[in-house]
Motif scaffolding. Structure first.
Motif, PDB file in Angstrom:
ATOM      1  N   LYS A  89       0.846  -1.205   0.000  1.00  0.00           N
ATOM      2  CA  LYS A  89       0.000   0.000   0.000  1.00  0.00           C
ATOM      3  C   LYS A  89       0.873   1.244   0.000  1.00  0.00           C
ATOM      4  O   LYS A  89       1.860   1.328   0.714  1.00  0.00           O
ATOM      5  CB  LYS A  89      -0.936  -0.005   1.199  1.00  0.00           C
ATOM      6  CG  LYS A  89      -1.991  -1.088   1.095  1.00  0.00           C
ATOM      7  CD  LYS A  89      -2.990  -0.998   2.216  1.00  0.00           C
ATOM      8  CE  LYS A  89      -4.059  -2.052   1.992  1.00  0.00           C
ATOM      9  NZ  LYS A  89      -5.117  -1.950   2.993  1.00  0.00           N
ATOM     10  N   GLN A  90       0.480   2.184  -0.842  1.00  0.00           N
ATOM     11  CA  GLN A  90       1.218   3.440  -1.001  1.00  0.00           C
ATOM     12  C   GLN A  90       0.423   4.567  -0.333  1.00  0.00           C
ATOM     13  O   GLN A  90      -0.808   4.557  -0.317  1.00  0.00           O
ATOM     14  CB  GLN A  90       1.413   3.765  -2.488  1.00  0.00           C
ATOM     15  CG  GLN A  90       2.085   2.663  -3.290  1.00  0.00           C
ATOM     16  CD  GLN A  90       3.505   2.413  -2.833  1.00  0.00           C
ATOM     17  OE1 GLN A  90       4.255   3.350  -2.579  1.00  0.00           O
ATOM     18  NE2 GLN A  90       3.869   1.136  -2.709  1.00  0.00           N
ATOM     19  N   PRO A  91       1.105   5.576   0.192  1.00  0.00           N
ATOM     20  CA  PRO A  91       0.385   6.685   0.849  1.00  0.00           C
ATOM     21  C   PRO A  91      -0.395   7.522  -0.166  1.00  0.00           C
ATOM     22  O   PRO A  91       0.036   7.720  -1.292  1.00  0.00           O
ATOM     23  CB  PRO A  91       1.494   7.510   1.497  1.00  0.00           C
ATOM     24  CG  PRO A  91       2.751   7.115   0.801  1.00  0.00           C
ATOM     25  CD  PRO A  91       2.557   5.734   0.264  1.00  0.00           C
ATOM     26  N   ILE A  92      -1.556   7.981   0.276  1.00  0.00           N
ATOM     27  CA  ILE A  92      -2.398   8.881  -0.517  1.00  0.00           C
ATOM     28  C   ILE A  92      -2.312  10.249   0.175  1.00  0.00           C
ATOM     29  O   ILE A  92      -2.539  10.373   1.380  1.00  0.00           O
ATOM     30  CB  ILE A  92      -3.869   8.413  -0.547  1.00  0.00           C
ATOM     31  CG1 ILE A  92      -3.973   6.968  -1.026  1.00  0.00           C
ATOM     32  CG2 ILE A  92      -4.719   9.358  -1.375  1.00  0.00           C
ATOM     33  CD1 ILE A  92      -3.652   6.770  -2.476  1.00  0.00           C
ATOM     34  N   PHE A  93      -1.989  11.275  -0.608  1.00  0.00           N
ATOM     35  CA  PHE A  93      -1.792  12.617  -0.050  1.00  0.00           C
ATOM     36  C   PHE A  93      -2.937  13.535  -0.454  1.00  0.00           C
ATOM     37  O   PHE A  93      -3.483  13.420  -1.559  1.00  0.00           O
ATOM     38  CB  PHE A  93      -0.470  13.207  -0.560  1.00  0.00           C
ATOM     39  CG  PHE A  93       0.738  12.403  -0.169  1.00  0.00           C
ATOM     40  CD1 PHE A  93       1.297  12.535   1.097  1.00  0.00           C
ATOM     41  CD2 PHE A  93       1.328  11.523  -1.074  1.00  0.00           C
ATOM     42  CE1 PHE A  93       2.411  11.796   1.458  1.00  0.00           C
ATOM     43  CE2 PHE A  93       2.436  10.790  -0.713  1.00  0.00           C
ATOM     44  CZ  PHE A  93       2.988  10.914   0.559  1.00  0.00           C
ATOM     45  N   ASP A  94      -3.268  14.463   0.432  1.00  0.00           N
ATOM     46  CA  ASP A  94      -4.241  15.486   0.070  1.00  0.00           C
ATOM     47  C   ASP A  94      -3.492  16.650  -0.587  1.00  0.00           C
ATOM     48  O   ASP A  94      -2.274  16.580  -0.791  1.00  0.00           O
ATOM     49  CB  ASP A  94      -5.059  15.935   1.288  1.00  0.00           C
ATOM     50  CG  ASP A  94      -4.221  16.567   2.387  1.00  0.00           C
ATOM     51  OD1 ASP A  94      -3.027  16.852   2.144  1.00  0.00           O
ATOM     52  OD2 ASP A  94      -4.751  16.782   3.487  1.00  0.00           O
ATOM     53  N   LYS A  95      -4.209  17.761  -0.858  1.00  0.00           N
ATOM     54  CA  LYS A  95      -3.599  18.896  -1.561  1.00  0.00           C
ATOM     55  C   LYS A  95      -2.502  19.570  -0.753  1.00  0.00           C
ATOM     56  O   LYS A  95      -1.586  20.145  -1.313  1.00  0.00           O
ATOM     57  CB  LYS A  95      -4.665  19.920  -1.932  1.00  0.00           C
ATOM     58  CG  LYS A  95      -5.614  19.425  -2.983  1.00  0.00           C
ATOM     59  CD  LYS A  95      -6.633  20.475  -3.346  1.00  0.00           C
ATOM     60  CE  LYS A  95      -7.587  19.926  -4.372  1.00  0.00           C
ATOM     61  NZ  LYS A  95      -8.588  20.898  -4.757  1.00  0.00           N
ATOM     62  N   GLU A  96      -2.563  19.472   0.546  1.00  0.00           N
ATOM     63  CA  GLU A  96      -1.549  20.094   1.397  1.00  0.00           C
ATOM     64  C   GLU A  96      -0.350  19.186   1.617  1.00  0.00           C
ATOM     65  O   GLU A  96       0.607  19.575   2.275  1.00  0.00           O
ATOM     66  CB  GLU A  96      -2.148  20.476   2.765  1.00  0.00           C
ATOM     67  CG  GLU A  96      -3.134  21.628   2.724  1.00  0.00           C
ATOM     68  CD  GLU A  96      -4.518  21.195   2.297  1.00  0.00           C
ATOM     69  OE1 GLU A  96      -4.950  20.088   2.678  1.00  0.00           O
ATOM     70  OE2 GLU A  96      -5.156  21.940   1.550  1.00  0.00           O
ATOM     71  N   GLY A  97      -0.398  17.950   1.131  1.00  0.00           N
ATOM     72  CA  GLY A  97       0.719  17.033   1.291  1.00  0.00           C
ATOM     73  C   GLY A  97       0.618  16.143   2.511  1.00  0.00           C
ATOM     74  O   GLY A  97       1.568  15.437   2.847  1.00  0.00           O
ATOM     75  N   ASN A  98      -0.543  16.141   3.160  1.00  0.00           N
ATOM     76  CA  ASN A  98      -0.752  15.276   4.322  1.00  0.00           C
ATOM     77  C   ASN A  98      -1.222  13.892   3.874  1.00  0.00           C
ATOM     78  O   ASN A  98      -2.009  13.765   2.933  1.00  0.00           O
ATOM     79  CB  ASN A  98      -1.795  15.885   5.267  1.00  0.00           C
ATOM     80  CG  ASN A  98      -1.374  17.245   5.761  1.00  0.00           C
ATOM     81  OD1 ASN A  98      -0.203  17.455   6.087  1.00  0.00           O
ATOM     82  ND2 ASN A  98      -2.319  18.175   5.801  1.00  0.00           N
ATOM     83  N   VAL A  99      -0.766  12.859   4.550  1.00  0.00           N
ATOM     84  CA  VAL A  99      -1.179  11.487   4.234  1.00  0.00           C
ATOM     85  C   VAL A  99      -2.599  11.293   4.741  1.00  0.00           C
ATOM     86  O   VAL A  99      -2.899  11.510   5.918  1.00  0.00           O
ATOM     87  CB  VAL A  99      -0.228  10.455   4.890  1.00  0.00           C
ATOM     88  CG1 VAL A  99      -0.723   9.054   4.651  1.00  0.00           C
ATOM     89  CG2 VAL A  99       1.185  10.625   4.365  1.00  0.00           C
ATOM     90  N   VAL A 100      -3.504  10.904   3.845  1.00  0.00           N
ATOM     91  CA  VAL A 100      -4.907  10.699   4.211  1.00  0.00           C
ATOM     92  C   VAL A 100      -5.300   9.225   4.182  1.00  0.00           C
ATOM     93  O   VAL A 100      -6.400   8.866   4.559  1.00  0.00           O
ATOM     94  CB  VAL A 100      -5.840  11.511   3.296  1.00  0.00           C
ATOM     95  CG1 VAL A 100      -5.648  12.995   3.520  1.00  0.00           C
ATOM     96  CG2 VAL A 100      -5.661  11.144   1.853  1.00  0.00           C
TER      97      VAL A 100
END
Length: 189
Positions: A89-100
Motif C-alpha cells: 500500500k502506497q500513501p495517498i496525499f491530500d492537496k496540502e501534502g498530508n497522508v490521508v
C-alpha cells in the motif's frame, strides 16, 4: 570424426541447392539432383534433405529458446521494478501534502497483470479455449445430409448462447435420428 569447415561449407551449399530444386518441384531421381549435386542415389538425396530440414529445425528451436529466455529476463526486470508498488500500500496525499490513507497502486497492479499475461503467452502456459458445438438437446450435430448454406449458418451462429425460444429461421435444421426420421416438435411437449 568432425567435418572440416571447408567440407561443412560444401555440404551446406549442396543442401541449399537441393532444397531450391525440390522447391521448384524437381523429383529426387532427376539428373540435376543425382548427377549435378553428386548424390549416390535418389534415396541418398532424400535422406540428405531430411537431415538438412532437421538441422534447420534444431537451429530454429535453439534461436527461439534463446529469444524466449531473453524475453523472460526482460519481463523479470520489469516485474521486479513494479512489484513493490503493486503489492504494498502506497500513501495517498491530500492537496496540502498530508497522508490521508494508504492504497495499492491500481496502475501498477494492471501492469503486473499484463506482464504475467505476456509471460504466460510467451511460454505457452495458457490452455486453449475449448469450444463445443452441439445439436438439439445437447446431442450431436448431424452433418451427413446438410447443405453448404446450412453448414455456413451453423458456423456463423457457433458460440452464441442458447435461448429457450424457438428459432423460426432454423426450422429446416432439425435433428434427424439414425433411421432418417425428422424430430417432430409436437411430440416433445
Amino acid at each position: 570424426m568432425p567435418v572440416s569447415k571447408a567440407r561443412a561449407a560444401e555440404i551446406a551449399l549442396r543442401r541449399a541447392k537441393l532444397v531450391r530444386l525440390r522447391r521448384e518441384g524437381v523429383p529426387f531421381d532427376d539428373p540435376r539432383i543425382v548427377d549435378e549435386l553428386e548424390y549416390a542415389s535418389p534415396g541418398a538425396a532424400r535422406k540428405d534433405l531430411i537431415r538438412s530440414l532437421r538441422a534447420n529445425r534444431d537451429e530454429e528451436a535453439a534461436e527461439a529458446s534463446a529469444y524466449r529466455q531473453q524475453e523472460n529476463e526482460r519481463l523479470d526486470a520489469l516485474l521486479n521494478a513494479v512489484w513493490p508498488r503493486a503489492t504494498e500500500k502506497q500513501p495517498i496525499f491530500d492537496k496540502e501534502g498530508n497522508v490521508v490513507g494508504y492504497e495499492l497502486d491500481t496502475r501498477a497492479v494492471d501492469t503486473v497483470i499484463r506482464l504475467i499475461d505476456r509471460r504466460a503467452k510467451l511460454n505457452g502456459l495458457d490452455a486453449p479455449a475449448a469450444v463445443e458445438l452441439s445439436g438439439p438437446g445437447g446431442g450431436a450435430v448431424r452433418l451427413d445430409h446438410v447443405s453448404l448454406a446450412e453448414l455456413n449458418k451453423l458456423i456463423s451462429t457457433a458460440g452464441e448462447p442458447d435461448t429457450d425460444e424457438p428459432d423460426e429461421d432454423n426450422e429446416d435444421l432439425r435433428y434427424v435420428d439414425e433411421e432418417g426420421e425428422g424430430e417432430d416438435d409436437d411430440d416433445t411437449a
